[in-house]
Scaffold this motif. Structure first.
Motif, PDB file in Angstrom:
ATOM      1  N   TYR A 144       1.313   7.063   1.189  1.00 52.24           N
ATOM      2  CA  TYR A 144       0.412   5.726   1.263  1.00 52.24           C
ATOM      3  C   TYR A 144      -1.427   5.386   0.191  1.00 52.24           C
ATOM      4  CZ  TYR A 144       3.013   3.725   5.471  1.00 52.24           C
ATOM      5  OH  TYR A 144       4.293   3.466   6.155  1.00 52.24           O
ATOM      6  N   LYS A 157       0.681  -1.287   0.194  1.00 55.92           N
ATOM      7  CA  LYS A 157       0.334   0.364   0.223  1.00 55.92           C
ATOM      8  C   LYS A 157       0.784   1.533  -0.372  1.00 55.92           C
ATOM      9  CE  LYS A 157      -0.606  -0.249   4.994  1.00 55.92           C
ATOM     10  NZ  LYS A 157      -1.121  -0.282   6.031  1.00 55.92           N
ATOM     11  N   SER A 158       2.056   1.724  -0.366  1.00 54.29           N
ATOM     12  CA  SER A 158       3.310   2.485  -0.179  1.00 54.29           C
ATOM     13  C   SER A 158       3.961   2.819  -1.126  1.00 54.29           C
ATOM     14  CB  SER A 158       3.621   2.743   1.129  1.00 54.29           C
ATOM     15  OG  SER A 158       4.170   2.266   1.242  1.00 54.29           O
ATOM     16  N   TRP A 207     -12.531  -1.473  -5.442  1.00 53.66           N
ATOM     17  CA  TRP A 207     -11.137  -0.956  -6.894  1.00 53.66           C
ATOM     18  C   TRP A 207     -11.994   0.500  -7.470  1.00 53.66           C
ATOM     19  CZ3 TRP A 207      -6.722  -0.657  -5.725  1.00 53.66           C
ATOM     20  CH2 TRP A 207      -5.612  -1.684  -4.819  1.00 53.66           C
ATOM     21  N   PRO A 213      -8.147   2.270  -4.796  1.00 53.11           N
ATOM     22  CA  PRO A 213      -8.996   1.704  -3.505  1.00 53.11           C
ATOM     23  C   PRO A 213      -9.866   2.965  -3.566  1.00 53.11           C
ATOM     24  CG  PRO A 213      -6.488   1.922  -3.093  1.00 53.11           C
ATOM     25  CD  PRO A 213      -7.279   2.710  -4.684  1.00 53.11           C
ATOM     26  N   ASN A 242      -4.223   5.157   0.805  1.00 54.72           N
ATOM     27  CA  ASN A 242      -5.265   4.468   1.358  1.00 54.72           C
ATOM     28  C   ASN A 242      -6.693   4.381   1.007  1.00 54.72           C
ATOM     29  OD1 ASN A 242      -3.963   3.846   3.998  1.00 54.72           O
ATOM     30  ND2 ASN A 242      -3.517   6.246   4.084  1.00 54.72           N
TER      31      ASN A 242
END
Length: 183
Positions: A37, A25-26, A110, A119, A39
């Motif tokens: 990130y 995620k990053s 998504w 996301p 998120n």
């Protein structure tokens, strides 16, 4: 399969090309240490029924999945709650005023936008509207109409989380009707 952040090639802080996948995620800059990130973005959708118990559905006027069915809703803006989002989106898309709303559940999703899979965390509400006389499709909605719950086909809904949510809605509606029949 490429990482969802591969579209970002340079560090947004220092401009370095050494902006690499840090984890799922990053991404992290090897030069300045900045970590970005990805998120989930908050999004909302509404279940709105008329007095006959029919569900208000929309036809998508824009990509992704233009032309498929959808529920009214959209992305949460900064400094906005999800309840404020759903009321604003229903006003923008359908010219309706929400009398009250209640969150039902949320689903991860998504959303493909500008070639990137973003996301999202989609919050589903039941909204009450007392006056449908001003109903008019606008913004990114091509048309809006009511469908009887027994005629709902989740496969006609183009977005994955909406399809799942409509399936849950339909199952709960059917089980609620059957539980009333047994009394």
């Amino acid at each position: 399969m490429s990482h969802c952040l591969d579209i970002f090639r340079y560090c947004p802080v220092c401009g370095s090309q050494h902006f690499n996948v840090n984890n799922v995620k990053s991404k992290k800059c090897a030069d300045c240490g900045f970590v970005y990130y990805l998120n989930p973005s908050a999004a909302t959708a509404a279940f709105i029924e008329n007095e006959q118990g029919e569900l208000l559905v929309c036809r998508r006027g824009k990509e992704p999945v233009k032309g498929t069915l959808d529920l009214p809703g959209g992305f949460t803006d900064m400094e906005e709650t999800c309840a404020e989002t759903i009321a604003r989106e229903i006003k923008e898309e359908l010219n309706l005023t929400v009398d009250s709303s209640e969150i039902l559940f949320s689903l991860p999703n998504w959303y493909c936008y500008s070639g990137m899979n973003i996301p999202t965390l989609d919050f589903f509400f039941v909204c009450r509207v007392s006056d449908f006389s001003t109903l008019q499709a606008a913004d990114d909605v091509a048309e809006a109409f009511f469908v009887k719950s027994e005629e709902l086909d989740p496969e006609q809904f183009g977005l994955t989380s909406i399809r799942k949510a409509v399936t849950i809605y339909k199952e709960k509606k059917i089980s609620a009707n059957h539980s009333c029949d047994q009394n």
